[in-house]
Design a protein around this motif. Structure first.
Motif, PDB file in Angstrom:
ATOM      1  N   TRP A 141      37.941   1.748  52.412  1.00 60.37           N
ATOM      2  CA  TRP A 141      38.408   2.638  51.347  1.00 60.37           C
ATOM      3  C   TRP A 141      39.615   2.046  50.641  1.00 60.37           C
ATOM      4  O   TRP A 141      39.895   2.376  49.487  1.00 60.37           O
ATOM      5  N   GLU A 142      40.346   1.174  51.322  1.00 58.00           N
ATOM      6  CA  GLU A 142      41.557   0.591  50.753  1.00 58.00           C
ATOM      7  C   GLU A 142      41.272  -0.583  49.813  1.00 58.00           C
ATOM      8  O   GLU A 142      42.182  -1.070  49.133  1.00 58.00           O
ATOM      9  N   LEU A 143      40.024  -1.055  49.769  1.00 59.85           N
ATOM     10  CA  LEU A 143      39.682  -2.156  48.863  1.00 59.85           C
ATOM     11  C   LEU A 143      39.820  -1.702  47.413  1.00 59.85           C
ATOM     12  O   LEU A 143      39.428  -0.589  47.070  1.00 59.85           O
ATOM     13  N   PRO A 144      40.360  -2.564  46.550  1.00 59.03           N
ATOM     14  CA  PRO A 144      40.467  -2.191  45.140  1.00 59.03           C
ATOM     15  C   PRO A 144      39.074  -2.175  44.482  1.00 59.03           C
ATOM     16  O   PRO A 144      38.257  -3.048  44.739  1.00 59.03           O
ATOM     17  N   VAL A 145      38.845  -1.168  43.668  1.00 60.37           N
ATOM     18  CA  VAL A 145      37.579  -1.043  42.965  1.00 60.37           C
ATOM     19  C   VAL A 145      37.739  -1.675  41.585  1.00 60.37           C
ATOM     20  O   VAL A 145      38.655  -1.309  40.856  1.00 60.37           O
ATOM     21  N   PRO A 146      36.854  -2.622  41.243  1.00 63.86           N
ATOM     22  CA  PRO A 146      36.985  -3.282  39.930  1.00 63.86           C
ATOM     23  C   PRO A 146      36.672  -2.297  38.798  1.00 63.86           C
ATOM     24  O   PRO A 146      35.846  -1.396  38.949  1.00 63.86           O
ATOM     25  N   ALA A 147      37.333  -2.506  37.677  1.00 61.38           N
ATOM     26  CA  ALA A 147      37.078  -1.673  36.512  1.00 61.38           C
ATOM     27  C   ALA A 147      35.713  -2.022  35.926  1.00 61.38           C
ATOM     28  O   ALA A 147      35.280  -3.167  35.986  1.00 61.38           O
ATOM     29  N   LYS A 148      35.060  -1.029  35.348  1.00 59.17           N
ATOM     30  CA  LYS A 148      33.756  -1.266  34.725  1.00 59.17           C
ATOM     31  C   LYS A 148      33.918  -2.062  33.457  1.00 59.17           C
ATOM     32  O   LYS A 148      34.844  -1.862  32.696  1.00 59.17           O
ATOM     33  N   LYS A 149      32.979  -2.980  33.247  1.00 60.97           N
ATOM     34  CA  LYS A 149      32.978  -3.761  32.007  1.00 60.97           C
ATOM     35  C   LYS A 149      32.213  -2.972  30.951  1.00 60.97           C
ATOM     36  O   LYS A 149      31.157  -2.432  31.213  1.00 60.97           O
ATOM     37  N   SER A 150      32.746  -2.924  29.755  1.00 53.08           N
ATOM     38  CA  SER A 150      32.029  -2.201  28.703  1.00 53.08           C
ATOM     39  C   SER A 150      31.547  -3.108  27.614  1.00 53.08           C
ATOM     40  O   SER A 150      31.793  -4.207  27.482  1.00 53.08           O
ATOM     41  N   MET A 174      35.173  -7.475  42.214  1.00 53.38           N
ATOM     42  CA  MET A 174      35.616  -8.204  43.388  1.00 53.38           C
ATOM     43  C   MET A 174      34.620  -9.329  43.665  1.00 53.38           C
ATOM     44  O   MET A 174      33.420  -9.111  43.680  1.00 53.38           O
ATOM     45  N   GLU A 175      35.138 -10.497  43.883  1.00 52.94           N
ATOM     46  CA  GLU A 175      34.301 -11.657  44.168  1.00 52.94           C
ATOM     47  C   GLU A 175      33.758 -11.566  45.590  1.00 52.94           C
ATOM     48  O   GLU A 175      34.485 -11.267  46.524  1.00 52.94           O
ATOM     49  N   GLN A 176      32.456 -11.803  45.745  1.00 54.59           N
ATOM     50  CA  GLN A 176      31.828 -11.776  47.057  1.00 54.59           C
ATOM     51  C   GLN A 176      32.219 -13.022  47.839  1.00 54.59           C
ATOM     52  O   GLN A 176      32.047 -14.129  47.355  1.00 54.59           O
ATOM     53  N   LYS A 177      32.762 -12.819  49.029  1.00 49.39           N
ATOM     54  CA  LYS A 177      33.087 -13.945  49.909  1.00 49.39           C
ATOM     55  C   LYS A 177      32.083 -13.943  51.045  1.00 49.39           C
ATOM     56  O   LYS A 177      31.589 -12.901  51.446  1.00 49.39           O
ATOM     57  N   LYS A 178      31.812 -15.115  51.572  1.00 51.34           N
ATOM     58  CA  LYS A 178      30.919 -15.229  52.715  1.00 51.34           C
ATOM     59  C   LYS A 178      31.715 -15.782  53.877  1.00 51.34           C
ATOM     60  O   LYS A 178      32.380 -16.806  53.757  1.00 51.34           O
ATOM     61  N   VAL A 179      31.679 -15.077  54.997  1.00 49.05           N
ATOM     62  CA  VAL A 179      32.339 -15.532  56.213  1.00 49.05           C
ATOM     63  C   VAL A 179      31.242 -15.957  57.178  1.00 49.05           C
ATOM     64  O   VAL A 179      30.349 -15.171  57.492  1.00 49.05           O
ATOM     65  N   THR A 180      31.311 -17.193  57.629  1.00 48.22           N
ATOM     66  CA  THR A 180      30.305 -17.726  58.537  1.00 48.22           C
ATOM     67  C   THR A 180      30.801 -17.668  59.983  1.00 48.22           C
ATOM     68  O   THR A 180      31.963 -17.358  60.243  1.00 48.22           O
ATOM     69  N   LYS A 181      29.908 -17.997  60.901  1.00 52.52           N
ATOM     70  CA  LYS A 181      30.279 -18.056  62.313  1.00 52.52           C
ATOM     71  C   LYS A 181      31.391 -19.075  62.521  1.00 52.52           C
ATOM     72  O   LYS A 181      32.328 -18.845  63.287  1.00 52.52           O
ATOM     73  N   PHE A 182      31.294 -20.192  61.802  1.00 56.70           N
ATOM     74  CA  PHE A 182      32.328 -21.221  61.878  1.00 56.70           C
ATOM     75  C   PHE A 182      33.686 -20.647  61.466  1.00 56.70           C
ATOM     76  O   PHE A 182      34.704 -20.917  62.106  1.00 56.70           O
TER      77      PHE A 182
END
Length: 105
Positions: free
Chosen positions: A96-105, A1-9
């Protein structure tokens, strides 16, 4: 999952679009809420937001042999308070409802 940043704006913009209140009003309210949380924590109070979580001041032990990671210099750190957050049950359930990314091998 890509990290998003939410600011005060971003928060102000989102509330503005949902409520049709003036942006300046939304910004003032948000700043006031955050300032009240900060001052309550400084006074040693616990802030409980039902369904979201709890903010509380937590005492961290001091250490006589800490290390500055940037310089490697050894220094002493006095006991101090930090802000701690415990998520509420509704927030935990939502995450808990967030999708969990598959592990890269």
């Amino acid at each position: 999952m890509e990290q998003k940043k939410v600011t005060k704006f971003d928060l102000v913009e989102s509330v503005y679009l949902e409520t049709n209140c003036e942006k300046k009003t939304v910004q003032t309210v948000l700043e006031s809420v955050l300032e009240n949380i900060k001052s309550s924590l400084k006074d040693g109070a616990t802030i409980e937001l039902r369904g979201f979580g709890t903010f509380e001041p937590r005492l961290r032990k001091g250490r006589s042999r800490a290390r500055n990671p940037k310089t490697g210099e050894e220094l002493s750190v006095a006991p101090h308070y930090v802000a701690a957050f415990r998520s509420g049950q509704e927030l935990k359930n939502a995450l808990w409802e967030l999708p969990v990314p598959a592990k890269k091998s």
